[in-house]
Design a protein around this motif. Structure first.
Motif, PDB file in Angstrom:
ATOM      1  N   ARG A  95       0.843  -1.207   0.000  1.00 19.00           N
ATOM      2  CA  ARG A  95       0.000   0.000   0.000  1.00 19.00           C
ATOM      3  C   ARG A  95       0.881   1.261   0.000  1.00 19.00           C
ATOM      4  O   ARG A  95       0.596   2.228  -0.719  1.00 19.00           O
ATOM      5  CB  ARG A  95      -0.921  -0.028   1.220  1.00 19.00           C
ATOM      6  CG  ARG A  95      -1.782   1.219   1.413  1.00 19.00           C
ATOM      7  CD  ARG A  95      -2.666   1.011   2.636  1.00 19.00           C
ATOM      8  NE  ARG A  95      -3.213   2.238   3.169  1.00 19.00           N
ATOM      9  CZ  ARG A  95      -4.346   2.796   2.778  1.00 19.00           C
ATOM     10  NH1 ARG A  95      -5.051   2.222   1.808  1.00 19.00           N
ATOM     11  NH2 ARG A  95      -4.779   3.914   3.322  1.00 19.00           N
ATOM     12  N   ILE A 155       2.550   1.848  -3.445  1.00 14.51           N
ATOM     13  CA  ILE A 155       1.587   2.326  -4.440  1.00 14.51           C
ATOM     14  C   ILE A 155       1.199   3.774  -4.154  1.00 14.51           C
ATOM     15  O   ILE A 155       1.188   4.626  -5.056  1.00 14.51           O
ATOM     16  CB  ILE A 155       0.346   1.419  -4.465  1.00 14.51           C
ATOM     17  CG1 ILE A 155       0.723   0.043  -5.032  1.00 14.51           C
ATOM     18  CG2 ILE A 155      -0.770   2.052  -5.297  1.00 14.51           C
ATOM     19  CD1 ILE A 155      -0.377  -0.989  -4.949  1.00 14.51           C
ATOM     20  N   ILE A 184      -1.418   2.298 -11.744  1.00 13.88           N
ATOM     21  CA  ILE A 184      -1.693   0.862 -11.814  1.00 13.88           C
ATOM     22  C   ILE A 184      -2.371   0.514 -13.135  1.00 13.88           C
ATOM     23  O   ILE A 184      -3.282   1.203 -13.587  1.00 13.88           O
ATOM     24  CB  ILE A 184      -2.570   0.424 -10.627  1.00 13.88           C
ATOM     25  CG1 ILE A 184      -1.769   0.557  -9.326  1.00 13.88           C
ATOM     26  CG2 ILE A 184      -3.052  -1.015 -10.800  1.00 13.88           C
ATOM     27  CD1 ILE A 184      -2.566   0.262  -8.099  1.00 13.88           C
ATOM     28  N   THR A 208      -3.989  -5.881 -12.023  1.00 15.51           N
ATOM     29  CA  THR A 208      -3.814  -6.665 -10.801  1.00 15.51           C
ATOM     30  C   THR A 208      -4.243  -8.095 -11.087  1.00 15.51           C
ATOM     31  O   THR A 208      -5.110  -8.344 -11.929  1.00 15.51           O
ATOM     32  CB  THR A 208      -4.653  -6.114  -9.625  1.00 15.51           C
ATOM     33  OG1 THR A 208      -6.059  -6.273  -9.920  1.00 15.51           O
ATOM     34  CG2 THR A 208      -4.350  -4.652  -9.359  1.00 15.51           C
ATOM     35  N   TRP A 253      -7.416  -6.200  -1.731  1.00 12.99           N
ATOM     36  CA  TRP A 253      -7.377  -5.950  -3.180  1.00 12.99           C
ATOM     37  C   TRP A 253      -7.649  -4.481  -3.474  1.00 12.99           C
ATOM     38  O   TRP A 253      -6.976  -3.866  -4.298  1.00 12.99           O
ATOM     39  CB  TRP A 253      -8.406  -6.854  -3.865  1.00 12.99           C
ATOM     40  CG  TRP A 253      -8.231  -7.037  -5.337  1.00 12.99           C
ATOM     41  CD1 TRP A 253      -7.086  -6.919  -6.065  1.00 12.99           C
ATOM     42  CD2 TRP A 253      -9.254  -7.412  -6.257  1.00 12.99           C
ATOM     43  NE1 TRP A 253      -7.336  -7.198  -7.393  1.00 12.99           N
ATOM     44  CE2 TRP A 253      -8.647  -7.498  -7.539  1.00 12.99           C
ATOM     45  CE3 TRP A 253     -10.616  -7.684  -6.135  1.00 12.99           C
ATOM     46  CZ2 TRP A 253      -9.377  -7.847  -8.684  1.00 12.99           C
ATOM     47  CZ3 TRP A 253     -11.332  -8.037  -7.264  1.00 12.99           C
ATOM     48  CH2 TRP A 253     -10.722  -8.124  -8.526  1.00 12.99           C
ATOM     49  N   THR A 280      -5.053  -1.849  -0.742  1.00 13.39           N
ATOM     50  CA  THR A 280      -3.644  -1.644  -1.100  1.00 13.39           C
ATOM     51  C   THR A 280      -3.496  -0.812  -2.365  1.00 13.39           C
ATOM     52  O   THR A 280      -2.561  -0.014  -2.492  1.00 13.39           O
ATOM     53  CB  THR A 280      -2.912  -2.984  -1.292  1.00 13.39           C
ATOM     54  OG1 THR A 280      -3.588  -3.754  -2.299  1.00 13.39           O
ATOM     55  CG2 THR A 280      -2.852  -3.768   0.005  1.00 13.39           C
ATOM     56  N   THR A 281      -4.405  -0.984  -3.306  1.00 12.46           N
ATOM     57  CA  THR A 281      -4.299  -0.288  -4.588  1.00 12.46           C
ATOM     58  C   THR A 281      -5.002   1.058  -4.597  1.00 12.46           C
ATOM     59  O   THR A 281      -4.693   1.912  -5.429  1.00 12.46           O
ATOM     60  CB  THR A 281      -4.897  -1.138  -5.722  1.00 12.46           C
ATOM     61  OG1 THR A 281      -6.299  -1.353  -5.460  1.00 12.46           O
ATOM     62  CG2 THR A 281      -4.188  -2.487  -5.821  1.00 12.46           C
ATOM     63  N   VAL A 295       0.760  -6.854  -8.912  1.00 13.01           N
ATOM     64  CA  VAL A 295       0.255  -5.523  -9.233  1.00 13.01           C
ATOM     65  C   VAL A 295       1.240  -4.887 -10.195  1.00 13.01           C
ATOM     66  O   VAL A 295       2.401  -4.649  -9.842  1.00 13.01           O
ATOM     67  CB  VAL A 295       0.105  -4.640  -7.978  1.00 13.01           C
ATOM     68  CG1 VAL A 295      -0.529  -3.301  -8.360  1.00 13.01           C
ATOM     69  CG2 VAL A 295      -0.738  -5.328  -6.911  1.00 13.01           C
ATOM     70  N   GLY A 303       2.308  -1.757 -12.723  1.00 12.32           N
ATOM     71  CA  GLY A 303       2.095  -0.335 -12.923  1.00 12.32           C
ATOM     72  C   GLY A 303       2.988   0.209 -14.013  1.00 12.32           C
ATOM     73  O   GLY A 303       3.753  -0.525 -14.656  1.00 12.32           O
TER      74      GLY A 303
END
Length: 388
Positions: free
Chosen positions: A137, A140, A148, A151, A193, A196-197, A251, A253
């Motif tokens: 987290r 990001i 992002i 995922t 899910w 964190t994003t 994840v 990015g």
């Protein structure tokens, strides 16, 4: 207030574990003063295990006793919002077990009750205490990964045998639990899910298989595809019927890719953003320079005790909550959308059509092989059902 006096509503499954943690003094500034449960077998368990703690038959009597400042709601899933609303209306701080509820409409009503009070509201999303996901987290949010793009979470290490499901007729039923792997095992993963994003899907297409690997009426195998407002996509795969299972979160990015697997966080970090590289690159098979970094993650996950400690600190000292109760609606909305997408055999847009989901769920409850009363009666103190 120098100590928070806790009362626990429901001493089956997780309630008994929380009670023993509090009795053992694992939470600073907290004490267990009362518990309640409508079933005599559970109250008898409390009499033999929880010395000095007052025992009540119902939450209203416990709250009105004046012995508690805060409650932990650890009842079967469907009752979480009702008990929380009752407690807020009586001036209690409230910490609920996961999931926040079974369907979004009832959780939204709970959130409204919390907002109308001046009390603390938390949810036992204990995986938010895990340093692996806290680090993800952080990376990001700081922009290290860039925007992002994708995922992918394969979370199939929730193996459950038929014997597990046969241990209680309420298990894996629409009336008893309100779902299967999504509502029982995966609430933490669905929360992480999006937590964190920082992204919630705008639409979902899911394929839930009901009783695919076990003799149950709810989902035990799920593959879902999500789309996000920024153009990113996500895949979520879970089951209770696969051995050996996998727990791998990717994840990707604009500045690389992060993978969490086997207790490690690995960052394939690009020297420059993919977008910037692509704009300047003139080589047909050129690719941005990439460094593999094993990111050090320090500390232990304090799990359930850590969440209760944080909640206690929020009441006593105004500490920021790691898992605000209002945020329980997000992961639940995702699982509701996965169910609804499967039932309708179509895409489902978020925010969810709450009335449509509730109507479809009620159809399945009406045909369920068990009842909510059975679910409550069969969740015994030593069972720890609903933990995962």
């Amino acid at each position: 207030m120098s100590k928070v006096r806790f009362g626990i509503i429901g001493i089956g499954n997780m309630g008994s574990g929380h009670a023993q943690s509090l009795i053992a003094g694992k939470v600073r500034g907290a004490e267990l003063t009362a518990v309640c449960d409508e079933f005599e077998s559970k109250r008898e368990w409390a009499r033999t295990r929880l010395s000095g703690v007052e025992i009540f038959e119902d939450s209203a009597s416990m709250i009105d006793s004046g012995l508690v400042d805060a409650v932990i709601v650890a009842t079967p899933h469907y009752a979480h919002p009702d008990e929380a609303i009752r407690a807020f209306n009586k001036g209690m701080h409230v910490l609920i077990e996961k999931p926040a509820g079974v369907y979004v409409k009832q959780v939204r009503e709970m959130n409204e009750a919390a907002a109308a009070s001046d009390k603390k509201f938390g949810i036992v999303y204990n995986q938010r205490m895990n340093p692996l996901y806290r680090k993800l987290r952080e990376l990001i949010a700081s922009g290290e990964l860039g925007e992002i793009r994708r995922t992918n979470w394969i979370i199939t290490n929730w193996y459950r045998s038929q014997a597990y499901y046969d241990s209680g007729s309420w298990r894996a039923t629409w009336a008893g639990e309100g779902g299967g792997v999504l509502i029982n095992q995966c609430p933490h993963n669905l929360d992480l899910w999006q937590w964190t994003t920082g992204l919630m899907p705008v639409r979902i297409r899911a394929f839930c298989a009901f009783g695919k690997n076990r003799n149950i009426e709810v989902e035990d195998d799920v593959t879902a595809y999500a789309e996000y407002a920024n153009g990113a996509t996500g895949v979520f795969i879970t089951t209770t019927g696969e051995a050996p299972g996998t727990n791998r979160l990717e994840v990707a990015g604009d500045r690389g890719k992060i993978v969490i697997e086997d207790g490690k966080l690995t960052f394939w970090r690009l020297r420059e953003s993919e977008r910037a590289f692509n704009e300047r690159n003139k080589e047909a098979f050129g690719a941005p320079e990439c460094w593999k970094v094993e990111v050090p993650v320090h500390g232990e996950s304090t799990e359930h005790v850590g969440i209760i400690q944080n909640f206690t600190d929020a009441i006593l000292n105004g500490t920021q909550l790691v898992a605000p109760g209002e945020e329980g609606i997000h992961g639940l909305m995702i699982s509701n959308a996965m169910h609804l997408s499967t039932w309708l055999d179509d895409w489902v847009e978020l925010p969810l059509d709450e009335a449509l989901h509730e109507a479809e769920l009620n159809k399945r409850i009406a045909e369920s092989t068990t009842s909510k009363a059975q679910a409550q009666a069969e969740a015994k103190p030593a069972d720890l059902t609903g933990t995962f």
